[in-house]
Design a protein around this motif. Structure first.
Motif, short mmCIF file in Angstrom:
data_model
loop_
_atom_site.label_atom_id
_atom_site.label_comp_id
_atom_site.label_asym_id
_atom_site.label_seq_id
_atom_site.Cartn_x
_atom_site.Cartn_y
_atom_site.Cartn_z
N TYR A 225 -3.94 6.55 7.50
CA TYR A 225 -2.68 6.66 7.48
C TYR A 225 -2.29 7.09 8.93
CZ TYR A 225 2.27 8.43 6.66
OH TYR A 225 3.46 8.40 6.78
N LYS B 34 -2.42 4.12 10.92
CA LYS B 34 -1.13 3.44 10.98
C LYS B 34 0.07 3.80 11.70
CE LYS B 34 -2.54 0.22 8.04
NZ LYS B 34 -2.62 -1.28 8.30
N TYR C 215 -8.16 8.59 3.37
CA TYR C 215 -6.83 8.13 3.31
C TYR C 215 -5.94 8.48 4.48
CZ TYR C 215 -2.13 8.23 1.26
OH TYR C 215 -0.69 7.74 1.21
#
Length: 100
Positions: free
Chosen positions: A60, A63, A56
């Protein structure tokens, strides 16, 4: 009346161009910025069987880099060691913590 519309249109175009220039300069500056990221094994940071980073927090971070143009340099270590490095400014980013 046409002159007034033409002048208004030119002013609007100049304002739009003026607001875009700082964003372009910032994007160019960020494109070359290297961000040192603390990496430790956890639920949010894992390395798969092939040796690829996943999780995760990693997704992130990808991104964020797509948005701001950062390049990452990962620094591996234990969570306490990396937290100390973060507090001392030796790394820039670390998932799973908040430092005042």
């Amino acid at each position: 009346m046409r002159l007034k519309k033409a002048v208004s249109l030119i002013v609007i175009c100049l304002l739009i161009v003026q607001t875009m220039i700082p964003m372009t300069a910032q994007a160019k500056e960020n494109k070359h910025k290297v961000v040192r990221v603390g990496w430790y094994d956890s639920t949010y940071n894992t390395v798969d069987e092939s040796g690829h980073r996943t999780g995760y927090a990693y997704e992130y971070q990808l991104k964020l880099s797509a948005y701001n143009g950062w390049k990452y340099e990962y620094v591996s270590g234990s969570w306490p060691d990396l937290l100390q490095m973060l507090e001392e400014g030796e790394i820039d980013l670390m998932s799973g913590c908040f430092v005042h």
